[in-house]
Design an enzyme around this catalytic site. Structure first.
Site, PDB file in Angstrom:
ATOM      1  N   HIS A  24      38.321  49.984  44.465  1.00 15.68           N
ATOM      2  CA  HIS A  24      37.399  48.851  44.276  1.00 15.68           C
ATOM      3  C   HIS A  24      36.319  48.743  45.346  1.00 15.68           C
ATOM      4  O   HIS A  24      35.331  48.028  45.145  1.00 15.68           O
ATOM      5  CB  HIS A  24      38.159  47.513  44.255  1.00 15.68           C
ATOM      6  CG  HIS A  24      39.150  47.376  43.145  1.00 15.68           C
ATOM      7  ND1 HIS A  24      38.814  47.538  41.832  1.00 15.68           N
ATOM      8  CD2 HIS A  24      40.480  47.090  43.163  1.00 15.68           C
ATOM      9  CE1 HIS A  24      39.894  47.360  41.077  1.00 15.68           C
ATOM     10  NE2 HIS A  24      40.921  47.097  41.862  1.00 15.68           N
TER      11      HIS A  24
HETATM   12  C1  TV1 Z   1      47.231  36.845  49.456  1.00 15.30           C
HETATM   13  C2  TV1 Z   1      48.477  36.315  49.168  1.00 15.30           C
HETATM   14  C3  TV1 Z   1      46.468  37.442  48.460  1.00 15.30           C
HETATM   15  C4  TV1 Z   1      48.973  36.379  47.865  1.00 15.30           C
HETATM   16  C5  TV1 Z   1      46.210  38.119  46.124  1.00 15.30           C
HETATM   17  C6  TV1 Z   1      46.355  39.222  42.546  1.00 15.30           C
HETATM   18  C7  TV1 Z   1      46.960  37.510  47.155  1.00 15.30           C
HETATM   19  C8  TV1 Z   1      46.732  38.164  44.848  1.00 15.30           C
HETATM   20  C9  TV1 Z   1      48.228  36.956  46.852  1.00 15.30           C
HETATM   21  C10 TV1 Z   1      45.942  38.803  43.791  1.00 15.30           C
HETATM   22  C11 TV1 Z   1      48.003  37.597  44.623  1.00 15.30           C
HETATM   23  C12 TV1 Z   1      44.279  39.712  42.761  1.00 15.30           C
HETATM   24  C13 TV1 Z   1      41.552  38.279  42.153  1.00 15.30           C
HETATM   25  C14 TV1 Z   1      40.618  35.920  42.503  1.00 15.30           C
HETATM   26  C15 TV1 Z   1      39.165  37.377  42.475  1.00 15.30           C
HETATM   27  C16 TV1 Z   1      40.582  37.359  42.849  1.00 15.30           C
HETATM   28  C17 TV1 Z   1      44.646  48.958  45.203  1.00 15.30           C
HETATM   29  C18 TV1 Z   1      38.335  35.084  41.909  1.00 15.30           C
HETATM   30  C19 TV1 Z   1      49.815  37.164  43.176  1.00 15.30           C
HETATM   31  C20 TV1 Z   1      43.925  48.931  43.908  1.00 15.30           C
HETATM   32  C21 TV1 Z   1      43.338  43.973  43.377  1.00 15.30           C
HETATM   33  C22 TV1 Z   1      43.563  42.685  42.619  1.00 15.30           C
HETATM   34  C23 TV1 Z   1      44.024  45.184  42.781  1.00 15.30           C
HETATM   35  C24 TV1 Z   1      42.704  41.579  43.149  1.00 15.30           C
HETATM   36  C25 TV1 Z   1      43.848  46.415  43.653  1.00 15.30           C
HETATM   37  C26 TV1 Z   1      42.928  40.254  42.458  1.00 15.30           C
HETATM   38  C27 TV1 Z   1      44.199  47.730  42.977  1.00 15.30           C
HETATM   39  N1  TV1 Z   1      45.280  39.760  41.933  1.00 15.30           N
HETATM   40  N2  TV1 Z   1      48.701  37.036  45.590  1.00 15.30           N
HETATM   41  N3  TV1 Z   1      44.648  39.130  43.902  1.00 15.30           N
HETATM   42  N4  TV1 Z   1      39.149  35.900  42.699  1.00 15.30           N
HETATM   43  N5  TV1 Z   1      41.953  39.314  42.904  1.00 15.30           N
HETATM   44  O1  TV1 Z   1      41.942  38.106  41.020  1.00 15.30           O
HETATM   45  O2  TV1 Z   1      43.451  47.956  41.827  1.00 15.30           O
HETATM   46  O3  TV1 Z   1      45.548  47.738  42.585  1.00 15.30           O
HETATM   47  O4  TV1 Z   1      48.514  37.649  43.360  1.00 15.30           O
HETATM   48 ZN    ZN Z   2      45.520  48.008  40.606  1.00 11.12          ZN
END
Ligand code: TV1
Ligand code: ZN
Ligand code: CA
Length: 393
Positions: A146
């Protein structure tokens, strides 16, 4: 389990750095670098290191990271003070520079070291492929798809894949990027948007507004301008919750088989994000290790130099199962591997079930409802075939 020997006629290299695994994103953050320790523990317990060239990877240099990332971004990444109280998802950020320091991309201690080690492993892997010293190079600490030129995103700070593919492009005319992480590989797609030397293909859950990052629709195929060489060179396979091994394997083989025929890549970069497995903390699919690994096996059988990257994966025991089994595919030991996890495996009890291949019932109890109709999957294949009609060499 120690009758594992070097594969005949080709070389596999394994690039890792145990220092990377010591970093923490924060107590509740889903990204656990420790999953790399668990993976290595399983790979070693099976004796797989005997069949590979093993490299302790160095950190990528500033100049190497600068091949993709902007200097002001790298400078800030290297100097931003760590926050002692990382923000939780429930108390989101006020002001953040370059998207650094929010809940997804916290500023933790040793961040720059962590990022440069991840990229160093991927870059070493690319160099081994370029030099023909390896035919398959494995970098489970990479795959952070990303990250943008001047922005952190979705747990990714440095796009090690882009840095590695840029290296591959010095030695190979065409690189095929394949991404089986449950999230869209947006950073890699964007980086190579304007070139016909890289084709990017991402399979992912797609539900804009609800599921991160919200991009990667079926019709997003690269620049719409006909004069841009990158047109038609971004392929997206948007999926719904609950897809099964059988559906996913069929889709993957049909699409990648066709792409291989028309694009004729000279190297493959395969992102093996393990959050597409059933039971992942963030994922939504019903894939088992077998289905995920079938994608790796299919790519390997194309007989094209390949880098295998890690990526997402938020239930460490399942990540370790998948990446260890996929390592065994790389060295052609998967048919003789004992599915019972070796007794002497460190942290063996963390696996809960003692097999590499737990059933869906063991993983989930009740499997997630499958929201992918055969009709929709056929439409996707049809659309991809239409895109590929524009791709010629
Ligand atoms: C801290 C503590 C951060 C608990 C993040 C899930 C947390 C997430 C957390 C989380 C979580 C995301 C979004 C919301 C955009 C944000 C390595 C508007 C329980 C390659 C990345 C996902 C995936 C990001 C990375 C996503 C990869 N999901 N708990 N954060 N904002 N961010 O939705 O592709 O796997 O979830
Ligand atoms: Zn992922
Ligand atoms: Ca993906």
């Amino acid at each position: 389990e120690f009758n594992i020997t070097r594969p005949k006629g080709y070389t596999v290299s394994y690039h890792a750095n145990p220092e990377m695994e010591k970093h923490h994103f924060g107590q509740t953050h889903p990204m656990k670098p420790w999953r790399l320790t668990l993976t290595k523990s399983l790979v070693s317990a099976y004796g797989m290191p005997f069949a590979m060239d093993n490299y302790n990877t160095r950190a990528a240099t500033y100049e190497e990271l600068n091949s993709f990332h902007a200097s002001d971004y790298l400078d800030y990444l290297a100097s931003a003070p760590a926050e002692d109280m990382p923000r939780d998802i429930d108390n989101p950020d006020k002001e953040v520079k370059f998207n650094l320091g929010g809940s997804d991309c916290p500023l933790f201690h040793g961040l720059y070291d962590y990022c440069s080690m991840s990229a160093g492993g991927s870059l070493d892997a690319a160099r081994k492929i370029c030099n023909k010293q390896s035919d398959i190079a494995i970098a489970w600490g990479g795959g952070l798809h990303h990250a943008k030129r001047s922005e952190a995103s979705g747990f990714c700070y440095i796009n090690d894949i882009v840095v590695a593919v840029l290296q591959l492009l010095r030695c190979f005319p065409r690189v095929l990027y394949i991404d089986i992480d449950v999230h869209h590989g947006d950073g890699v797609e964007e980086a190579f948007f304007s070139t016909d030397r890289v084709m990017t293909v991402s399979f992912h859950k797609y539900a804009p507004e609800v599921f991160f990052p919200g991009t990667g629709g079926l019709d997003d195929n690269g620049p719409k301008s006909e004069h841009n060489p990158g047109a038609h060179h971004a392929i997206n396979v948007p999926l719904n919750d609950g897809i099964t091994d059988e559906q996913y394997e069929h889709l993957f083989q049909t699409i990648i088989g066709k792409i291989n025929e028309v694009f004729r890549p000279s190297a493959i970069a395969l992102q093996c994000g393990a959050d597409s497995l059933a039971g992942d903390r963030l994922g939504r699919f019903n894939l088992q290790v077998q289905g995920h690994a079938a994608c790796v096996e299919f790519c390997k059988k194309l007989n094209i130099p390949m880098i295998m990257f890690g990526g997402g994966g938020y239930t460490p025991r399942n990540v370790a199962r998948a990446w260890a089994f996929e390592t065994s595919i790389a060295i052609d030991a998967h048919k003789k591997i004992d599915p019972i996890i070796p007794q002497h495996t460190p942290w063996r009890e963390r696996f809960i079930h003692d097999t590499l291949f737990p059933t869906l019932e063991q993983i989930l109890g009740e499997p997630r409802a499958n929201r992918n109709t055969q009709k929709r999957l056929q439409e996707i294949v049809q659309h991809v075939h239409e895109q590929l009609r524009f791709v010629t060499h």
